[in-house]
Write a protein that holds these residues in place. Sequence first.
Motif, mmCIF file in Angstrom:
data_model
loop_
_atom_site.group_PDB
_atom_site.id
_atom_site.type_symbol
_atom_site.label_atom_id
_atom_site.label_comp_id
_atom_site.label_asym_id
_atom_site.label_seq_id
_atom_site.Cartn_x
_atom_site.Cartn_y
_atom_site.Cartn_z
ATOM 1 N N THR A 224 0.839 -1.195 0.000
ATOM 2 C CA THR A 224 0.000 0.000 0.000
ATOM 3 C C THR A 224 0.875 1.246 0.000
ATOM 4 O OG1 THR A 224 -1.770 -1.158 1.210
ATOM 5 C CG2 THR A 224 -1.834 1.255 1.219
ATOM 6 N N VAL A 225 1.972 1.204 0.732
ATOM 7 C CA VAL A 225 2.922 2.326 0.736
ATOM 8 C C VAL A 225 3.526 2.510 -0.658
ATOM 9 C CG1 VAL A 225 5.131 3.159 1.641
ATOM 10 C CG2 VAL A 225 3.453 2.133 3.197
ATOM 11 N N TRP A 226 3.919 1.403 -1.294
ATOM 12 C CA TRP A 226 4.448 1.480 -2.658
ATOM 13 C C TRP A 226 3.409 2.062 -3.611
ATOM 14 C CZ3 TRP A 226 9.264 1.671 -3.722
ATOM 15 C CH2 TRP A 226 10.198 0.915 -3.022
ATOM 16 N N LEU A 227 2.155 1.692 -3.395
ATOM 17 C CA LEU A 227 1.068 2.219 -4.219
ATOM 18 C C LEU A 227 0.959 3.735 -4.067
ATOM 19 C CD1 LEU A 227 -1.534 2.080 -5.920
ATOM 20 C CD2 LEU A 227 -2.762 1.478 -3.803
ATOM 21 N N ILE A 228 1.047 4.209 -2.845
ATOM 22 C CA ILE A 228 0.958 5.653 -2.592
ATOM 23 C C ILE A 228 2.108 6.379 -3.292
ATOM 24 C CG2 ILE A 228 1.079 7.436 -0.806
ATOM 25 C CD1 ILE A 228 -0.246 5.403 1.109
ATOM 26 N N ILE A 229 3.304 5.833 -3.178
ATOM 27 C CA ILE A 229 4.466 6.444 -3.831
ATOM 28 C C ILE A 229 4.285 6.487 -5.343
ATOM 29 C CG2 ILE A 229 6.938 6.178 -4.294
ATOM 30 C CD1 ILE A 229 7.193 4.950 -1.470
ATOM 31 N N ALA A 230 3.856 5.368 -5.916
ATOM 32 C CA ALA A 230 3.642 5.310 -7.365
ATOM 33 C C ALA A 230 2.573 6.298 -7.803
ATOM 34 C CB ALA A 230 3.247 3.888 -7.777
ATOM 35 N N SER A 231 1.537 6.445 -6.996
ATOM 36 C CA SER A 231 0.438 7.353 -7.331
ATOM 37 C C SER A 231 0.857 8.811 -7.321
ATOM 38 C CB SER A 231 -0.723 7.152 -6.353
ATOM 39 O OG SER A 231 -1.214 5.822 -6.402
ATOM 40 N N LEU A 232 1.910 9.115 -6.574
ATOM 41 C CA LEU A 232 2.380 10.505 -6.467
ATOM 42 C C LEU A 232 3.476 10.840 -7.471
ATOM 43 C CD1 LEU A 232 2.432 10.868 -2.574
ATOM 44 C CD2 LEU A 232 0.844 11.977 -4.157
ATOM 45 N N LEU A 233 3.958 9.853 -8.210
ATOM 46 C CA LEU A 233 5.024 10.103 -9.192
ATOM 47 C C LEU A 233 4.669 11.204 -10.194
ATOM 48 C CD1 LEU A 233 6.364 6.510 -9.987
ATOM 49 C CD2 LEU A 233 7.444 8.280 -8.581
ATOM 50 N N ILE A 250 -2.036 16.392 -3.185
ATOM 51 C CA ILE A 250 -2.457 16.343 -1.776
ATOM 52 C C ILE A 250 -3.687 15.460 -1.623
ATOM 53 C CG2 ILE A 250 -3.437 17.709 0.112
ATOM 54 C CD1 ILE A 250 -1.665 20.043 -0.836
ATOM 55 N N ILE A 251 -4.631 15.585 -2.565
ATOM 56 C CA ILE A 251 -5.845 14.763 -2.516
ATOM 57 C C ILE A 251 -5.492 13.282 -2.687
ATOM 58 C CG2 ILE A 251 -8.043 14.249 -3.658
ATOM 59 C CD1 ILE A 251 -8.188 17.205 -4.437
ATOM 60 N N VAL A 252 -4.607 12.997 -3.642
ATOM 61 C CA VAL A 252 -4.171 11.617 -3.879
ATOM 62 C C VAL A 252 -3.465 11.058 -2.638
ATOM 63 C CG1 VAL A 252 -2.568 10.170 -5.207
ATOM 64 C CG2 VAL A 252 -4.035 11.820 -6.391
ATOM 65 N N PHE A 253 -2.641 11.889 -2.009
ATOM 66 C CA PHE A 253 -1.926 11.466 -0.801
ATOM 67 C C PHE A 253 -2.911 11.149 0.325
ATOM 68 C CE2 PHE A 253 0.334 12.629 3.205
ATOM 69 C CZ PHE A 253 1.243 11.580 3.203
ATOM 70 N N LEU A 254 -3.938 11.988 0.475
ATOM 71 C CA LEU A 254 -4.948 11.755 1.514
ATOM 72 C C LEU A 254 -5.739 10.477 1.231
ATOM 73 C CD1 LEU A 254 -6.273 15.396 2.098
ATOM 74 C CD2 LEU A 254 -4.776 14.048 3.592
ATOM 75 N N LEU A 255 -6.029 10.237 -0.045
ATOM 76 C CA LEU A 255 -6.688 8.983 -0.419
ATOM 77 C C LEU A 255 -5.801 7.794 -0.053
ATOM 78 C CD1 LEU A 255 -8.172 9.847 -3.944
ATOM 79 C CD2 LEU A 255 -9.470 9.399 -1.850
ATOM 80 N N GLY A 256 -4.505 7.959 -0.270
ATOM 81 C CA GLY A 256 -3.559 6.905 0.072
ATOM 82 C C GLY A 256 -3.527 6.631 1.571
ATOM 83 N N LEU A 257 -3.546 7.711 2.364
ATOM 84 C CA LEU A 257 -3.564 7.549 3.821
ATOM 85 C C LEU A 257 -4.843 6.846 4.276
ATOM 86 C CD1 LEU A 257 -2.136 10.955 5.151
ATOM 87 C CD2 LEU A 257 -0.958 8.757 4.899
ATOM 88 N N TRP A 258 -5.938 7.158 3.591
ATOM 89 C CA TRP A 258 -7.222 6.512 3.887
ATOM 90 C C TRP A 258 -7.116 5.003 3.686
ATOM 91 C CZ3 TRP A 258 -11.397 5.590 -0.155
ATOM 92 C CH2 TRP A 258 -12.572 5.114 0.426
ATOM 93 N N MET A 259 -6.542 4.603 2.567
ATOM 94 C CA MET A 259 -6.383 3.178 2.301
ATOM 95 C C MET A 259 -5.361 2.548 3.250
ATOM 96 S SD MET A 259 -5.712 1.280 -1.330
ATOM 97 C CE MET A 259 -5.177 -0.436 -1.399
ATOM 98 N N LEU A 260 -4.296 3.277 3.540
ATOM 99 C CA LEU A 260 -3.269 2.771 4.455
ATOM 100 C C LEU A 260 -3.844 2.542 5.849
ATOM 101 C CD1 LEU A 260 -0.287 2.044 4.875
ATOM 102 C CD2 LEU A 260 0.151 4.452 5.402
ATOM 103 N N PHE A 261 -4.753 3.405 6.261
ATOM 104 C CA PHE A 261 -5.395 3.259 7.572
ATOM 105 C C PHE A 261 -6.071 1.898 7.688
ATOM 106 C CE2 PHE A 261 -9.379 3.442 9.975
ATOM 107 C CZ PHE A 261 -8.919 3.791 11.238
ATOM 108 N N TYR A 262 -6.793 1.508 6.630
ATOM 109 C CA TYR A 262 -7.502 0.227 6.676
ATOM 110 C C TYR A 262 -6.561 -0.959 6.493
ATOM 111 C CZ TYR A 262 -11.932 2.613 6.977
ATOM 112 O OH TYR A 262 -12.985 3.382 7.428
ATOM 113 N N ALA A 263 -5.423 -0.726 5.842
ATOM 114 C CA ALA A 263 -4.411 -1.781 5.756
ATOM 115 C C ALA A 263 -3.812 -2.034 7.145
ATOM 116 C CB ALA A 263 -3.318 -1.385 4.774
#
Length: 300
Positions: A224-233, A250-263
Amino acid sequence: MNATKNTFSIKSIFNDFKEITKAGLAISVLFSSIAGYLLGVNAENPFKWSVLVILMIGGYCMVGASNAFNQVIEKDIDLLMDRTKNRPVPSGRMSPKVALFVASLLTIIGIALLYTINAKSAMFAAISIFLYTSIYTPLKTVTSLSVFVGAFPGAIPFMLGWVAATGEFGIEAGTLFLIQFFWQFPHFWAIGWFLYDDYAKAGIFMLPTGKKDRKTALQIILYTVWLIIASLLPSLGFTGQLFITPIAAIIVFLLGLWMLFYAVRLYQLRTAKAARTLMLVSVSYISLLQIVFIVDKFLR
């Protein structure tokens, strides 16, 4: 009476077609291709309704063919699992020969249609069908690495849209591929977690460790962390014509944190309910990310 029977028959055939092509899944995958196409269009490669419609039909055929081939190959396995035993082939409503014909016809139509857009689109569609059918599907009962193999065809639709729009595979299409590639792991491991018992009946173990344990949950967090990094490239300025503004980042990063929370929550609870929630969040994440990318492009 005959009219009623004919109506019932047509409805049954239509429903079986939807089921063997996994219409719901196919449409969601198709959304990724549409998103990729909208991101790819520009002054040099203007938007064309004709191309979009062909991409949609060809893309559905591509995904539908893969799913149909999968159900022919796994007809005996599907019979062992509660969630799949009522599919057209294992239930006996559709013979394997008919299903194979449908899969083959969809393959031919899909690749032919995408070829009218450009040769690269047809090539990637063919690669996707081949990898999903000939490598991923047989590996599911052999090794959990099947998820890694399946991530390749699974990541093609997002990038396929860009290739359809531009006729090129470069850093932009590669970045879209990378995003959806890393997304596959937390998504399918979450599915493998909450359907663990059903998969076990057929000898399928999708989880990286083969167990619903902390190590598997930890890998879900890491991917999920790798996904967040890739999404911000695309916000870093080295992905060519594919880029997003700081606000979108910023919105993409917040979406990533949302998914990371559930992971992380799955790591803490290790329950089927937590895994199902993560799966649903992952679906929302990739759809919302694509919407953010598109809106950002056309508003900036």
